[in-house]
Design an enzyme around this catalytic site. Structure first.
Site, PDB file in Angstrom:
ATOM      1  CB  CYS A  10       1.246  -0.633  -1.725  1.00 11.07           C
ATOM      2  SG  CYS A  10       0.924  -2.202  -0.785  1.00 11.07           S
ATOM      3  CD  GLU A  63       5.890  -0.548  -7.783  1.00 13.39           C
ATOM      4  OE1 GLU A  63       4.537  -0.293  -7.898  1.00 13.39           O
ATOM      5  OE2 GLU A  63       6.128  -0.749  -6.463  1.00 13.39           O
ATOM      6  CG  HIS A  81       3.619  -2.995  -5.096  1.00 13.00           C
ATOM      7  ND1 HIS A  81       4.423  -1.867  -4.784  1.00 13.00           N
ATOM      8  CD2 HIS A  81       3.121  -3.753  -4.204  1.00 13.00           C
ATOM      9  CE1 HIS A  81       4.387  -1.820  -3.475  1.00 13.00           C
ATOM     10  NE2 HIS A  81       3.556  -3.025  -2.888  1.00 13.00           N
TER      11      HIS A  81
HETATM   12  N1  GLN Z   1       2.573  -1.396   5.148  1.00 10.68           N
HETATM   13  C1  GLN Z   1       1.543  -1.701   4.212  1.00 10.68           C
HETATM   14  C2  GLN Z   1       0.747  -3.421   4.327  1.00 10.68           C
HETATM   15  O1  GLN Z   1       1.492  -4.008   4.847  1.00 10.68           O
HETATM   16  C3  GLN Z   1       1.680  -1.384   3.018  1.00 10.68           C
HETATM   17  C4  GLN Z   1       2.591  -2.324   2.156  1.00 10.68           C
HETATM   18  C5  GLN Z   1       2.990  -1.691   1.071  1.00 10.68           C
HETATM   19  O2  GLN Z   1       3.338  -0.648   0.885  1.00 10.68           O
HETATM   20  N2  GLN Z   1       4.082  -2.511   0.156  1.00 10.68           N
HETATM   21  O3  GLN Z   1      -0.327  -3.290   4.187  1.00 10.68           O
END
Ligand code: GLN
Length: 553
Positions: A382, A510, A508
């Site tokens: 992310c 994970e 994600h």
């Molecule tokens: N802050 C970034 C976004 O909102 C990444 C979010 C995250 O890593 N979960 O896109």
């Protein structure tokens, strides 16, 4: 409707109620029962999505896009139970529903009260999960510690449910602590007696006590607890500390907890051992053949719970390779000052997890650069993909003003930016791109090697996206877009051509890793790190003192 187990906690918080509930789920599944797990959280936030990780730990995300308590992660890692929006009930959610109904006039002129209206809504939400999914046993964990004011409506709701359902249909399990007093040389039972006393004052009589202890307890102590807490002798279960959380189901099994639960719920099922879990998970954790050192660069490293699923998924990756994963936690802000090569020396793999806000981001950028230039396996998740993109733009594509509009609204080169649909969002709660989305994986890629299929589905929690305007330029310079959301034409996975293992994803992964089924990307990242360690025989770690095995955190 199926049967219910209510899990409460006493004496102190952090007794591992979530792991206990998940382990009970594991045991019941092993006996062939369909289980569901629910976490009740007594706070007023509707969900933890708006909370700081230091307040709450990681925000777990389900397929259907719920931002939820991290205990749901334990439930999914230990069992095959489906978790979704209904699996996490908060005081905020309950009040929101009741107040909305009141405004609509649903209560027909009545005074709306905690009892019965709030407690009825709690009961409705709990029963719904069991009914909707045709569940044999629903395990309901009540957050907080007995004696807290704020959990009282939940406790009253489960008291009523137990009464309504009757003896063989619901069960109260109380997780408690027997502190070991060194000077006395023994475990003390008094706090447990008091805690059970508190429960009885509000009409709840535990059927089973799970006693957290440092060491084994004696037969006499078990008798004493049984007598003073009014439970059967066999219902005093020792839950002694174990080295790895995945040992807990085995230790409960040794204590006969599954037989006891089945007996009390009047369910007949053939006995089954946990051989597979023991061999594929616990034995491998206990006897790793290799070791590997992974650096996790984040801004919430002081709190183990903030990246819970990431650390667990790394452990799972290790299990798949028969390796112990030593996780070195690096504060990204610290990387902003001083020599990065010194602070990251000895890294055999570098992972940057998700995150929000610009604190520590430049440090993360340095870590990506270090991994890219030194050909150290890199896994970005992310925000970890977004910083990899920005670093590549600045240092390879010569776009020195490249940034994300999250960190610089007026960035001249907004390589990461908001989608049109996000630009007008005002409320912060539940408005991100959340939950499972499909992704097409291109055949010639590390990601395809990992997944072994070209259609995948992964969970998301972010607002910002790769800006497609830059795709062509980046491709020319050696970045490959190996995962795409075809409906919305969004970049999901990036890789680098000139690097042994550099994979970063917008989603994600994970959240979908299990100890006996490591997520393919975590599995291959750890394997690449092992390969790197062999090929370079990287110098001995000179990392800071917070060096810590993931399995201990
Ligand atoms: N802050 C970034 C976004 O909102 C990444 C979010 C995250 O890593 N979960 O896109």
């Amino acid at each position: 409707m199926g049967k219910f187990i209510f899990v409460t906690g006493g004496v102190v918080s952090s007794l591992g109620k979530g792991i206990a509930a998940a382990s009970i789920g594991k045991l019941l599944e092993s006996r062939g029962l369909r289980t569901a797990l629910i976490k009740c959280d007594p706070y007023l936030n509707v969900d933890p999505g708006t909370m700081n990780p230091y307040q709450h730990g990681e925000v777990y995300v389900t397929d259907d896009g719920a931002e939820a308590d991290l205990d749901l992660g334990h439930y999914e890692r230990f069992t095959n139970a489906q978790v979704n929006k209904d699996s996490n009930i908060t005081t905020g959610k309950i009040y929101y529903t009741v107040i909305t109904k009141e405004r609509r006039g649903d209560y027909l002129g009545k005074t709306v009260q905690i009892i019965p209206h709030i407690t009825d809504e709690i009961k409705r939400c709990i029963k719904k999960v069991s009914k909707d999914h045709d569940i044999d046993v629903t395990i309901v964990e009540i957050g907080g510690t007995v004696g807290d004011i704020e959990s009282l409506p939940f406790l009253e709701a489960i008291r009523q449910l137990r009464w309504e359902l009757g003896e063989h249909y619901a069960l109260n399990i109380h997780v408690t602590l027997l502190p070991f007093i060194k000077s006395a040389g023994e475990h003390k039972t008094k706090p447990t007696q008091h805690s059970v006393g508190r429960l009885r004052e509000i009409g709840i009589a535990p059927d089973i006590l799970l006693c957290r202890t440092e060491k084994s307890i004696t037969k006499e102590q078990r008798e004493k607890i049984a007598l003073f807490c009014n439970v059967d002798r066999e219902a005093v279960i020792e839950a002694a500390d174990v080295k790895h959380i995945y040992e807990v189901p085995l230790s409960f099994k040794r204590e006969g907890l599954d037989d006891l639960i089945l007996k009390k719920l009047n369910i007949k099922r053939e006995d089954k051992d946990l051989k597979e879990w023991s061999e594929l998970v616990v034995q491998r954790l206990k006897n790793p053949k290799k070791e590997v050192r992974i650096f996790v660069v984040g801004k919430y490293i002081a709190l183990p719970d903030a990246y819970k699923s990431i650390y667990e998924a790394l452990v799972h990756g290790g299990i798949a390779s028969n390796a112990r994963v030593n996780i070195i936690k690096i504060d990204s802000e610290q990387l902003e000052k001083g020599k990065v090569e010194k602070k990251l020396a000895g890294a055999q793999g570098i992972l940057i997890p998700g995150g929000f806000g610009d604190r520590g981001v430049e440090g993360k950028m340095k870590a990506v650069q270090f991994a890219r230039e030194n050909k150290i396996p890199y896994f970005g998740i992310c925000l970890g993909m977004q910083v990899a993109t920005i670093e590549f733009a600045r240092n390879i594509c010569h776009l020195k003003d490249a940034n994300s509009t999250e960190f610089d609204k007026d960035a001249k080169e907004p390589v990461i930016s908001l989608l049109e649909e996000q630009e007008h969002v005002k409320n912060l709660g539940a408005t991100m791109r959340l939950g499972a989305y499909p992704c097409k994986v291109s055949k010639k890629s590390l990601s395809f090697q990992a997944y072994k299929k070209d259609s995948i589905s992964e969970r998301h929690r972010h607002r910002y996206e790769f800006n497609n305007k830059y795709r062509k330029l980046f491709e020319k310079q050696g970045m490959v877009f190996t995962g795409l959301n075809s409906q919305q034409d969004l970049v999901e996975i990036i890789e680098l051509v000139d690097h042994p293992w550099f994979v970063a994803c917008q989603f994600h992964p994970e959240f979908k890793s299990k100890p006996d089924r490591a997520h393919p990307l975590f599995r291959d990242f750890v394997a690449a790190a092992l390969e790197y360690s062999v090929s370079t025989q990287a110098k001995k770690c000179c990392a800071p003192a917070e060096t810590e095995a993931a399995i201990q955190s």
